[in-house]
Write an enzyme that holds these catalytic residues in place. Sequence first.
Site, PDB file in Angstrom:
ATOM      1  N   LYS A 171    -119.457 -48.887   8.096  1.00 48.89           N
ATOM      2  CA  LYS A 171    -118.314 -49.517   8.773  1.00 48.89           C
ATOM      3  C   LYS A 171    -117.621 -50.536   7.870  1.00 48.89           C
ATOM      4  O   LYS A 171    -116.398 -50.540   7.740  1.00 48.89           O
ATOM      5  CB  LYS A 171    -118.761 -50.214  10.076  1.00 48.89           C
ATOM      6  CG  LYS A 171    -119.454 -49.293  11.067  1.00 48.89           C
ATOM      7  CD  LYS A 171    -119.776 -49.994  12.373  1.00 48.89           C
ATOM      8  CE  LYS A 171    -120.805 -51.106  12.276  1.00 48.89           C
ATOM      9  NZ  LYS A 171    -122.165 -50.651  11.939  1.00 48.89           N
ATOM     10  N   ARG A 231    -120.876 -54.608  20.758  1.00 50.87           N
ATOM     11  CA  ARG A 231    -122.184 -53.955  20.615  1.00 50.87           C
ATOM     12  C   ARG A 231    -122.930 -53.899  21.937  1.00 50.87           C
ATOM     13  O   ARG A 231    -124.070 -53.433  21.960  1.00 50.87           O
ATOM     14  CB  ARG A 231    -123.033 -54.737  19.620  1.00 50.87           C
ATOM     15  CG  ARG A 231    -123.004 -54.158  18.199  1.00 50.87           C
ATOM     16  CD  ARG A 231    -123.622 -55.202  17.322  1.00 50.87           C
ATOM     17  NE  ARG A 231    -124.398 -54.750  16.248  1.00 50.87           N
ATOM     18  CZ  ARG A 231    -124.111 -55.035  14.968  1.00 50.87           C
ATOM     19  NH1 ARG A 231    -123.008 -55.669  14.649  1.00 50.87           N
ATOM     20  NH2 ARG A 231    -124.923 -54.682  14.020  1.00 50.87           N
ATOM     21  N   ARG A 265    -129.438 -50.842  -0.053  1.00 49.23           N
ATOM     22  CA  ARG A 265    -128.477 -51.952  -0.022  1.00 49.23           C
ATOM     23  C   ARG A 265    -129.210 -53.297  -0.107  1.00 49.23           C
ATOM     24  O   ARG A 265    -128.743 -54.222  -0.751  1.00 49.23           O
ATOM     25  CB  ARG A 265    -127.662 -51.866   1.280  1.00 49.23           C
ATOM     26  CG  ARG A 265    -126.618 -52.958   1.423  1.00 49.23           C
ATOM     27  CD  ARG A 265    -125.706 -52.687   2.596  1.00 49.23           C
ATOM     28  NE  ARG A 265    -126.216 -53.236   3.842  1.00 49.23           N
ATOM     29  CZ  ARG A 265    -125.616 -53.114   5.034  1.00 49.23           C
ATOM     30  NH1 ARG A 265    -124.488 -52.440   5.141  1.00 49.23           N
ATOM     31  NH2 ARG A 265    -126.128 -53.641   6.116  1.00 49.23           N
ATOM     32  N   ARG A 308    -129.569 -59.425   1.690  1.00 48.79           N
ATOM     33  CA  ARG A 308    -129.745 -59.555   3.139  1.00 48.79           C
ATOM     34  C   ARG A 308    -131.183 -59.290   3.518  1.00 48.79           C
ATOM     35  O   ARG A 308    -131.704 -58.199   3.294  1.00 48.79           O
ATOM     36  CB  ARG A 308    -128.822 -58.561   3.867  1.00 48.79           C
ATOM     37  CG  ARG A 308    -127.427 -59.060   4.022  1.00 48.79           C
ATOM     38  CD  ARG A 308    -126.575 -58.067   4.765  1.00 48.79           C
ATOM     39  NE  ARG A 308    -127.046 -57.795   6.123  1.00 48.79           N
ATOM     40  CZ  ARG A 308    -126.351 -57.084   6.998  1.00 48.79           C
ATOM     41  NH1 ARG A 308    -125.179 -56.575   6.653  1.00 48.79           N
ATOM     42  NH2 ARG A 308    -126.815 -56.877   8.216  1.00 48.79           N
ATOM     43  N   ARG A 351    -133.342 -53.042  14.525  1.00 47.63           N
ATOM     44  CA  ARG A 351    -131.881 -52.998  14.732  1.00 47.63           C
ATOM     45  C   ARG A 351    -131.461 -51.664  15.349  1.00 47.63           C
ATOM     46  O   ARG A 351    -130.528 -51.609  16.134  1.00 47.63           O
ATOM     47  CB  ARG A 351    -131.150 -53.268  13.407  1.00 47.63           C
ATOM     48  CG  ARG A 351    -131.192 -54.761  13.054  1.00 47.63           C
ATOM     49  CD  ARG A 351    -131.117 -55.020  11.568  1.00 47.63           C
ATOM     50  NE  ARG A 351    -129.837 -54.719  10.984  1.00 47.63           N
ATOM     51  CZ  ARG A 351    -129.659 -54.485   9.671  1.00 47.63           C
ATOM     52  NH1 ARG A 351    -130.694 -54.503   8.845  1.00 47.63           N
ATOM     53  NH2 ARG A 351    -128.467 -54.254   9.203  1.00 47.63           N
TER      54      ARG A 351
HETATM   55  P1  AMP Z   1    -124.219 -56.455  10.927  1.00 43.51           P
HETATM   56  O1  AMP Z   1    -123.783 -57.067   9.641  1.00 43.51           O
HETATM   57  O2  AMP Z   1    -123.072 -55.917  11.737  1.00 43.51           O
HETATM   58  O3  AMP Z   1    -125.315 -55.431  10.761  1.00 43.51           O
HETATM   59  O4  AMP Z   1    -124.829 -57.640  11.815  1.00 43.51           O
HETATM   60  C1  AMP Z   1    -125.939 -58.386  11.362  1.00 43.51           C
HETATM   61  C2  AMP Z   1    -126.574 -59.112  12.543  1.00 43.51           C
HETATM   62  O5  AMP Z   1    -125.619 -60.016  13.137  1.00 43.51           O
HETATM   63  C3  AMP Z   1    -127.020 -58.224  13.690  1.00 43.51           C
HETATM   64  O6  AMP Z   1    -128.314 -57.672  13.477  1.00 43.51           O
HETATM   65  C4  AMP Z   1    -127.009 -59.204  14.853  1.00 43.51           C
HETATM   66  O7  AMP Z   1    -128.122 -60.084  14.813  1.00 43.51           O
HETATM   67  C5  AMP Z   1    -125.763 -60.045  14.538  1.00 43.51           C
HETATM   68  N1  AMP Z   1    -124.545 -59.456  15.149  1.00 43.51           N
HETATM   69  C6  AMP Z   1    -123.449 -58.965  14.491  1.00 43.51           C
HETATM   70  N2  AMP Z   1    -122.533 -58.520  15.355  1.00 43.51           N
HETATM   71  C7  AMP Z   1    -123.052 -58.707  16.610  1.00 43.51           C
HETATM   72  C8  AMP Z   1    -122.598 -58.432  17.916  1.00 43.51           C
HETATM   73  N3  AMP Z   1    -121.403 -57.846  18.162  1.00 43.51           N
HETATM   74  N4  AMP Z   1    -123.401 -58.784  18.954  1.00 43.51           N
HETATM   75  C9  AMP Z   1    -124.591 -59.384  18.760  1.00 43.51           C
HETATM   76  N5  AMP Z   1    -125.097 -59.641  17.546  1.00 43.51           N
HETATM   77  C10 AMP Z   1    -124.335 -59.314  16.472  1.00 43.51           C
END
Ligand code: AMP
Length: 191
Positions: free
Chosen positions: A14, A89, A128, A134, A146
């Site tokens: 994404k 989400r 990654r 990360r 996740r």
């Molecule tokens: P991402 O970079 O999108 O994989 O997000 C990393 C982490 O941020 C996720 O594992 C969640 O802990 C938090 N996070 C990001 N976006 C959301 C969302 N829309 N709702 C809840 N937690 C989020």
Amino acid sequence: MTNIVLFGKPGAGKGTQAEFLKTRYNLTHISTGDVFRYNLKNETALGKEAKEYMDRGDLVPDELTIKMLQDEVEKHPDTNGFLFDGFPRTIAQAEALDRFLESKGWKVNATIALEADDEVLVQRLLERGKTSGRKDDQDENLIRNRYVEYNEKTAPLMDYYQNQYKFYAVNGIGSIAEITERLSLVIDKIN
Ligand code: AMP
């Protein structure tokens, strides 16, 4: 005004695709994961609240996330549209987004999913993790958690958007450029 939700599991691509699409369609890219990481790094109040959830690979509670997303949207009153990456989400987030956009006379125009097999994605994330720094990409248990969160809380959004006739899916396996073209075909169709 064109608002697009980029949908898909962690590692589906994404963020990578958003970088290309935002330029091609002149859209504002909002990645909630990036905003949370920025707040974590800068030790803001929001970052401190989000940390324990992110460290576990859990979703941050809706209330915090929705407020943060709204604040980000408010920073760009003159935009052509948004590319939402990693939001919504949960059903509660999707409903809040619909209400919020509607209050401005806007809407979600399309949700486009990048599809890929879980095992491919786990390997991609571990790769990654070697360079991204990360923590949540370096530990396979966190990655798998996740996916559990995704399956429980995020997957139901496919029906939510399908019921609104706004759900599209493209194959997320291929070269970056190929996938950008697949996504663009959908965006050109809805525009
Ligand atoms: P991402 O970079 O999108 O994989 O997000 C990393 C982490 O941020 C996720 O594992 C969640 O802990 C938090 N996070 C990001 N976006 C959301 C969302 N829309 N709702 C809840 N937690 C989020």
